[in-house]
Design an enzyme around this catalytic site. Structure first.
Site, PDB file in Angstrom:
ATOM      1  N   HIS A 150      43.266  43.401  33.080  1.00  0.00           N
ATOM      2  CA  HIS A 150      42.184  43.705  32.148  1.00  0.00           C
ATOM      3  C   HIS A 150      42.795  44.129  30.818  1.00  0.00           C
ATOM      4  CE1 HIS A 150      38.530  45.476  30.489  1.00  0.00           C
ATOM      5  NE2 HIS A 150      37.890  44.794  31.403  1.00  0.00           N
ATOM      6  N   ASP A 175      35.568  41.400  38.734  1.00  0.00           N
ATOM      7  CA  ASP A 175      35.290  40.082  39.315  1.00  0.00           C
ATOM      8  C   ASP A 175      35.959  39.851  40.653  1.00  0.00           C
ATOM      9  OD1 ASP A 175      35.106  38.336  36.131  1.00  0.00           O
ATOM     10  OD2 ASP A 175      33.574  39.221  37.411  1.00  0.00           O
TER      11      ASP A 175
HETATM   12  C1  SDX Z   1      36.448  41.220  33.135  1.00  0.00           C
HETATM   13  O1  SDX Z   1      37.060  42.737  28.389  1.00  0.00           O
HETATM   14  C2  SDX Z   1      36.189  43.059  29.263  1.00  0.00           C
HETATM   15  O2  SDX Z   1      35.585  44.109  29.242  1.00  0.00           O
HETATM   16  C3  SDX Z   1      35.931  42.001  30.284  1.00  0.00           C
HETATM   17  C4  SDX Z   1      35.085  42.444  31.457  1.00  0.00           C
HETATM   18  C5  SDX Z   1      33.653  42.675  31.109  1.00  0.00           C
HETATM   19  O3  SDX Z   1      32.980  43.387  31.879  1.00  0.00           O
HETATM   20  O4  SDX Z   1      33.140  42.047  30.138  1.00  0.00           O
HETATM   21  O5  SDX Z   1      35.621  43.647  32.005  1.00  0.00           O
HETATM   22  C6  SDX Z   1      35.095  41.374  32.534  1.00  0.00           C
HETATM   23  O6  SDX Z   1      37.197  42.113  33.349  1.00  0.00           O
HETATM   24  C7  SDX Z   1      36.789  39.871  33.504  1.00  0.00           C
HETATM   25  C8  SDX Z   1      38.277  39.551  33.505  1.00  0.00           C
HETATM   26  C9  SDX Z   1      38.270  38.355  34.374  1.00  0.00           C
HETATM   27  N1  SDX Z   1      39.457  37.524  34.136  1.00  0.00           N
HETATM   28  C10 SDX Z   1      40.364  37.421  35.104  1.00  0.00           C
HETATM   29  O7  SDX Z   1      40.357  38.091  36.148  1.00  0.00           O
HETATM   30  C11 SDX Z   1      41.403  36.372  34.792  1.00  0.00           C
HETATM   31  C12 SDX Z   1      42.778  36.886  35.173  1.00  0.00           C
HETATM   32  N2  SDX Z   1      43.129  38.007  34.261  1.00  0.00           N
HETATM   33  C13 SDX Z   1      43.891  37.719  33.117  1.00  0.00           C
HETATM   34  O8  SDX Z   1      43.900  36.447  32.598  1.00  0.00           O
HETATM   35  C14 SDX Z   1      44.144  38.865  32.180  1.00  0.00           C
HETATM   36  O9  SDX Z   1      44.385  39.995  32.939  1.00  0.00           O
HETATM   37  C15 SDX Z   1      43.088  39.183  31.130  1.00  0.00           C
HETATM   38  C16 SDX Z   1      42.820  38.008  30.290  1.00  0.00           C
HETATM   39  C17 SDX Z   1      41.848  39.652  31.798  1.00  0.00           C
HETATM   40  C18 SDX Z   1      43.629  40.305  30.267  1.00  0.00           C
HETATM   41  O10 SDX Z   1      44.805  39.874  29.758  1.00  0.00           O
HETATM   42  P1  SDX Z   1      45.480  40.558  28.480  1.00  0.00           P
HETATM   43  O11 SDX Z   1      44.986  41.932  28.262  1.00  0.00           O
HETATM   44  O12 SDX Z   1      45.400  39.634  27.340  1.00  0.00           O
HETATM   45  O13 SDX Z   1      46.919  40.757  28.984  1.00  0.00           O
HETATM   46  P2  SDX Z   1      48.018  39.654  28.906  1.00  0.00           P
HETATM   47  O14 SDX Z   1      47.422  38.305  29.196  1.00  0.00           O
HETATM   48  O15 SDX Z   1      48.769  39.844  27.628  1.00  0.00           O
HETATM   49  O16 SDX Z   1      48.961  40.039  30.140  1.00  0.00           O
HETATM   50  C19 SDX Z   1      49.852  41.152  29.996  1.00  0.00           C
HETATM   51  C20 SDX Z   1      50.893  40.953  31.075  1.00  0.00           C
HETATM   52  C21 SDX Z   1      51.461  39.533  31.069  1.00  0.00           C
HETATM   53  O17 SDX Z   1      52.769  39.604  31.573  1.00  0.00           O
HETATM   54  P3  SDX Z   1      53.993  39.353  30.542  1.00  0.00           P
HETATM   55  O18 SDX Z   1      53.728  38.011  29.900  1.00  0.00           O
HETATM   56  O19 SDX Z   1      53.893  40.516  29.542  1.00  0.00           O
HETATM   57  O20 SDX Z   1      55.204  39.419  31.429  1.00  0.00           O
HETATM   58  O21 SDX Z   1      50.266  41.112  32.363  1.00  0.00           O
HETATM   59  C22 SDX Z   1      50.341  39.887  33.066  1.00  0.00           C
HETATM   60  C23 SDX Z   1      50.624  38.799  32.073  1.00  0.00           C
HETATM   61  O22 SDX Z   1      51.345  37.752  32.679  1.00  0.00           O
HETATM   62  N3  SDX Z   1      49.038  39.666  33.697  1.00  0.00           N
HETATM   63  C24 SDX Z   1      48.862  39.021  34.826  1.00  0.00           C
HETATM   64  C25 SDX Z   1      47.474  39.030  35.049  1.00  0.00           C
HETATM   65  N4  SDX Z   1      46.862  39.657  34.054  1.00  0.00           N
HETATM   66  C26 SDX Z   1      47.835  40.045  33.209  1.00  0.00           C
HETATM   67  N5  SDX Z   1      49.750  38.439  35.674  1.00  0.00           N
HETATM   68  C27 SDX Z   1      49.204  37.846  36.754  1.00  0.00           C
HETATM   69  N6  SDX Z   1      47.881  37.821  37.056  1.00  0.00           N
HETATM   70  C28 SDX Z   1      46.996  38.401  36.221  1.00  0.00           C
HETATM   71  N7  SDX Z   1      45.696  38.359  36.508  1.00  0.00           N
END
Ligand code: SDX
Length: 379
Positions: A262, A315
């Protein structure tokens, strides 16, 4: 401007856009409050109707206010025929595309369309809160060549939503779990879809334009689209024993584990527990504990990532709730929208109250002042 003078925040990470007194999120401690009320209290003691009132009006209703609000929601459980005609035309599209298209159509049939007063915005928010469930479930029936189930005028919001699936009233436990899902999805501050509704509102565009844009933003798997992906993940894992190896493989390939992580929460998402408890109860009731066990095994395999602030989000268990209830998988993201209409409504209202065009900058890094060469002289 020289680099040193620019603070570039890609994805607007950590950037405060405006002030709000609606949703408070402490990402470090994993706290979520709607208008000052903790999500745990609301998920355990409130319901979607009362929480929608709280979001739209900023305070819990008394019984008379809640009864009137509930009556408005029930009276709004109707779609113009033209909306059904549009659903029929696009019925082979993904349910989120059908929802986006139909909501956009509704603006043409709303007598309040050009009324931008607070009262009119709330009336539109109430109408859409009741119409979105009908659009989602009517489409689900029409794409199978079946007639839509007419909305109940008496069932509570969540029970009515499930009633329109196949014309059967849900059990009390199932309706309560669906209601809890809507409560925990109702708003979440300036997430991508709420930001989108604010940007569109910032140009003084109409309510339906803002909501339509919000739906488009929500449909992406990085935002609302994860619940569908979580069930795909659970199916790919297949058994709890496979979870650790499967997760390890995903992460080794730099793939995202759907339902985890998140932008704001670096502690556990406080909403997830309420759906996790529900999945456990529902899967035991239905004797289908496999999905719950697989999700628990995935969550266990992701434990090392908790240290990096990566926890199950809202989710992760939501998909299993919908699957166990018997809702088709491609309706999982539209369900998120069903719950989020009150949240988008208050986000639009807050933006309108102190409206300002939202127009950030891009740092230019290309070449400058190049000479124009006529095409006849170019290589
Ligand atoms: C909700 O924003 C909100 O409020 C949204 C929400 C709402 O109510 O409206 O809360 C709804 O939470 C839905 C989120 C649903 N999406 C997912 O579950 C998809 C999977 N999650 C990710 O794609 C990710 O966690 C995000 C997009 C949700 C958040 O990503 P960020 O904050 O942009 O973080 P990032 O992509 O920069 O990741 C930071 C690090 C990375 O590692 P490095 O590249 O630094 O080594 O964390 C890792 C990422 O690879 N990481 C994950 C991960 N999420 C972050 N690694 C594996 N699996 C994951 N799910």
């Amino acid at each position: 401007m020289a680099d040193k003078e620019i603070s570039l925040n890609r994805g607007l990470q950590g950037v405060y856009l405006d002030r709000t007194n609606t949703t408070f999120i402490d990402g470090k401690e994993g706290v979520l409050e709607y208008s000052g009320y903790n999500i745990h209290d609301l998920a355990e003691n409130s319901n979607f109707e009362e929480t929608s009132y709280l979001l739209m009006y900023g305070e819990l209703p008394n019984q008379k206010q809640l009864d009137e609000f509930d009556a408005s929601l029930k009276n709004a459980r109707v779609l113009p025929q033209q909306a059904y005609d549009v659903i029929d035309i696009v019925k082979d599209s993904h349910p989120m595309d059908v929802l986006r298209t139909t909501i956009s159509t509704l603006s043409s049939f709303d007598e309040d369309r050009d009324d931008f007063s607070e009262d009119a915005i709330i009336r539109k928010g109430i109408r859409l809160t009741s119409q979105v469930p009908i659009i989602v479930m009517a489409h689900n029936r029409m794409r199978k060549g079946l007639d839509p189930i007419e909305s109940s005028k008496t069932l509570p919001h969540a029970a009515n939503f499930l009633y329109m699936l196949e014309g059967e009233e849900p059990s009390e436990d199932t309706a309560k779990l669906m209601d809890t899902d809507f409560v925990v999805h109702a708003d979440h501050g300036c997430n991508a879809s709420a930001f989108t509704t604010r940007v569109v509102t910032g140009t003084n565009a109409d309510f339906y334009g803002s909501i339509t844009a919000g739906i488009a933003a929500l449909s992406g798997p990085s935002h609302g689209g994860a619940a569908e992906g979580v069930m795909e993940l659970a199916k790919d894992v297949g058994t709890p024993e496979n979870a650790a190896a499967h997760v390890k493989n995903l992460l080794a390939n730099r793939e995202r584990v759907m339902g985890f992580g998140h932008r704001v929460y670096k502690a556990a998402d406080p909403r997830a527990k309420h759906l996790k408890d529900g999945v456990k109860k529902l899967s035991e009731e239905k004797g289908e504990t496999a999905w719950y066990e697989i999700l628990l095994a995935v969550q266990e395999a992701m434990t090392p990532y908790a240290r990096r602030g990566i926890h199950a989000n809202v989710d992760f268990f939501a998909g299993a709730v919908y699957y166990l209830i018997g809702i088709p998988q491609d309706l999982f993201v539209p369900i998120f929208a069903v719950g989020r209409i009150p949240g988008w409504t208050i986000q639009i209202l807050e933006q309108m109250r102190h409206n300002i065009l939202i127009r950030p900058l891009l740092q230019y890094t290309g070449e400058r002042s190049k000479e124009y060469i006529p095409i006849t002289k170019r290589d």
